[in-house]
Design an enzyme around this catalytic site. Structure first.
Site, PDB file in Angstrom:
ATOM      1  N   TYR A 169       0.790  -1.167   0.059  1.00 21.15           N
ATOM      2  CA  TYR A 169      -0.040   0.048   0.023  1.00 21.15           C
ATOM      3  C   TYR A 169       0.943   1.340  -0.017  1.00 21.15           C
ATOM      4  CZ  TYR A 169      -3.826   3.062   1.462  1.00 21.15           C
ATOM      5  OH  TYR A 169      -5.013   3.800   1.386  1.00 21.15           O
TER       6      TYR A 169
HETATM    7  N1  NAD Z   1     -10.164   5.643   4.391  1.00 17.23           N
HETATM    8  C1  NAD Z   1      -9.040   6.047   4.488  1.00 17.23           C
HETATM    9  O1  NAD Z   1      -8.718   6.283   5.728  1.00 17.23           O
HETATM   10  C2  NAD Z   1      -8.171   6.522   3.574  1.00 17.23           C
HETATM   11  C3  NAD Z   1      -7.078   6.813   3.881  1.00 17.23           C
HETATM   12  C4  NAD Z   1      -5.944   7.219   3.017  1.00 17.23           C
HETATM   13  C5  NAD Z   1      -6.437   7.083   1.439  1.00 17.23           C
HETATM   14  N2  NAD Z   1      -7.388   6.503   1.353  1.00 17.23           N
HETATM   15  C6  NAD Z   1      -7.446   6.075  -0.372  1.00 17.23           C
HETATM   16  O2  NAD Z   1      -8.817   6.617  -0.654  1.00 17.23           O
HETATM   17  C7  NAD Z   1      -9.499   5.972  -1.677  1.00 17.23           C
HETATM   18  C8  NAD Z   1     -10.902   5.587  -1.204  1.00 17.23           C
HETATM   19  O3  NAD Z   1     -10.700   4.554  -0.138  1.00 17.23           O
HETATM   20  P1  NAD Z   1     -12.078   4.525   0.794  1.00 17.23           P
HETATM   21  O4  NAD Z   1     -11.649   4.311   2.324  1.00 17.23           O
HETATM   22  O5  NAD Z   1     -13.307   5.139   0.183  1.00 17.23           O
HETATM   23  O6  NAD Z   1     -12.344   2.849   0.420  1.00 17.23           O
HETATM   24  P2  NAD Z   1     -13.601   1.921   0.112  1.00 17.23           P
HETATM   25  O7  NAD Z   1     -13.121   0.481   0.188  1.00 17.23           O
HETATM   26  O8  NAD Z   1     -14.686   2.275   1.032  1.00 17.23           O
HETATM   27  O9  NAD Z   1     -14.057   2.409  -1.467  1.00 17.23           O
HETATM   28  C9  NAD Z   1     -13.385   2.012  -2.460  1.00 17.23           C
HETATM   29  C10 NAD Z   1     -13.960   1.866  -3.677  1.00 17.23           C
HETATM   30  O10 NAD Z   1     -13.174   1.665  -4.696  1.00 17.23           O
HETATM   31  C11 NAD Z   1     -13.694   0.568  -5.434  1.00 17.23           C
HETATM   32  N3  NAD Z   1     -12.923  -0.267  -6.379  1.00 17.23           N
HETATM   33  C12 NAD Z   1     -11.873  -0.839  -5.721  1.00 17.23           C
HETATM   34  N4  NAD Z   1     -11.163  -1.636  -6.866  1.00 17.23           N
HETATM   35  C13 NAD Z   1     -11.616  -0.990  -7.935  1.00 17.23           C
HETATM   36  C14 NAD Z   1     -11.220  -1.153  -9.384  1.00 17.23           C
HETATM   37  N5  NAD Z   1     -10.279  -2.043  -9.611  1.00 17.23           N
HETATM   38  N6  NAD Z   1     -11.834  -0.433 -10.432  1.00 17.23           N
HETATM   39  C15 NAD Z   1     -12.949   0.190  -9.826  1.00 17.23           C
HETATM   40  N7  NAD Z   1     -13.430   0.437  -8.699  1.00 17.23           N
HETATM   41  C16 NAD Z   1     -12.457  -0.205  -7.585  1.00 17.23           C
HETATM   42  C17 NAD Z   1     -14.659  -0.355  -4.656  1.00 17.23           C
HETATM   43  O11 NAD Z   1     -15.458  -1.314  -5.312  1.00 17.23           O
HETATM   44  C18 NAD Z   1     -15.174   0.662  -3.603  1.00 17.23           C
HETATM   45  O12 NAD Z   1     -16.309   1.269  -3.869  1.00 17.23           O
HETATM   46  C19 NAD Z   1      -8.542   4.570  -1.878  1.00 17.23           C
HETATM   47  O13 NAD Z   1      -7.544   4.963  -2.896  1.00 17.23           O
HETATM   48  C20 NAD Z   1      -7.715   4.557  -0.508  1.00 17.23           C
HETATM   49  O14 NAD Z   1      -6.476   3.997  -0.747  1.00 17.23           O
HETATM   50  C21 NAD Z   1      -8.280   5.966   2.197  1.00 17.23           C
END
Ligand code: NAD
Length: 252
Positions: free
Chosen positions: A159
């Site tokens: 990651y």
């Molecule tokens: N939640 C956090 O604390 C956090 C912190 C830092 C970064 N992020 C980043 O933010 C982004 C969103 O995270 P989140 O927490 O909302 O996650 P989440 O798991 O709630 O949502 C992610 C979404 O992406 C979709 N997805 C996954 N793989 C995919 C693909 N190959 N093609 C199309 N869609 C796909 C999933 O179906 C899901 O709906 C991610 O890139 C994550 O790494 C999140």
């Protein structure tokens, strides 16, 4: 006040079915933006599009997988056909893969799967959308990275490495297109309680949260507000940059 005074304004949100993407799609829809909700989970994308339409917004749901370039191109063709053009794109598709592992314990197949979505997927999306924006001399492309890409979280090699790569990608693309009217930026959140975080071991979540000087997680509302501004016309003199959303954790 709306960030979007010029209408119509169309934004694609990839990963719109859950978490940060869902919050951003709903917030943009409430601002009068036409939102294309893309996700590999089509029912989840349909649910958020339905929610936006239920509040008199304009939204479309499409299946799309960032690991398959034909899938992204087909979905963007459809968005172009329905909304006329694409002003902004927010790429929230991301996974953590297996965590709480030391580097020598990492399964290379898992590392590859994380790379395919978090880094290669961002390249696939960029390649597909940039020509569509360049045609109009305007665009706002935002990839959601992570504080893990800046600092490296223990137990999260795949990651952290792929998010660091994404930050590098954005720095490079920002310079490539700096004179075109198209901006390319990233966002680096710390911890926001979403399904992605709920699936992590509690020890990992505690490790990440304790590093936040504000001593709390970010909220989906805070993420959506910042995302909306970055993909709006108002955010016009910033490109190749990684915006901070870390409650003071980031030091650069
Ligand atoms: N939640 C956090 O604390 C956090 C912190 C830092 C970064 N992020 C980043 O933010 C982004 C969103 O995270 P989140 O927490 O909302 O996650 P989440 O798991 O709630 O949502 C992610 C979404 O992406 C979709 N997805 C996954 N793989 C995919 C693909 N190959 N093609 C199309 N869609 C796909 C999933 O179906 C899901 O709906 C991610 O890139 C994550 O790494 C999140």
């Amino acid at each position: 006040m709306s960030y979007f005074e010029t209408k119509p304004y169309a934004v694609v949100v990839i990963g719109a079915g859950s978490g940060i993407g869902r919050a951003a799609a709903e917030f943009l829809g409430a601002q009068g933006v036409s939102v294309a909700c893309l996700d590999r989970d089509l029912p989840a994308a349909e649910d958020v599009a339905q929610q936006i339409r239920g509040r008199d917004g304009e939204a479309l749901a499409l299946a799309a997988d960032v690991t398959v370039d034909a899938s992204i191109n087909t979905a963007l063709d459809r968005v172009d056909a329905v909304f006329g053009r694409i002003h902004g794109l927010v790429n929230c598709a991301g996974i953590t893969g297996r965590t709480n592992l030391k580097g020598h314990e990492v399964d290379l197949a898992d590392f590859d799967a994380v790379y395919q979505i978090n880094l290669r997927g961002a390249m696939v999306v960029s390649k597909a959308v940039l020509p569509r924006m360049l045609k109009y001399g305007y665009g706002r492309l935002l990839h959601v990275a992570s504080i893990a890409g800046k600092e490296g979280n223990a137990g999260m090699a795949a990651y952290s490495a792929t998010k660091a790569g994404l930050i590098g990608l954005v720095k490079s693309l920002g310079k490539d297109y700096a004179e075109t009217g198209v901006t390319i930026n990233a966002l680096a959140p710390a911890v926001i309680r979403t399904p992605l975080v709920e699936e992590l071991p509690e020890t990992t979540v505690t490790y990440m949260t304790e590093k936040i000087p504000m001593r709390r997680c970010g909220t989906l509302e805070e993420a959506a507000q910042m995302i909306a501004w970055i993909v709006s016309p108002a955010c016009s003199f910033t490109t190749g940059f990684t915006f901070d959303l870390s409650g003071g954790r980031a030091t650069y």
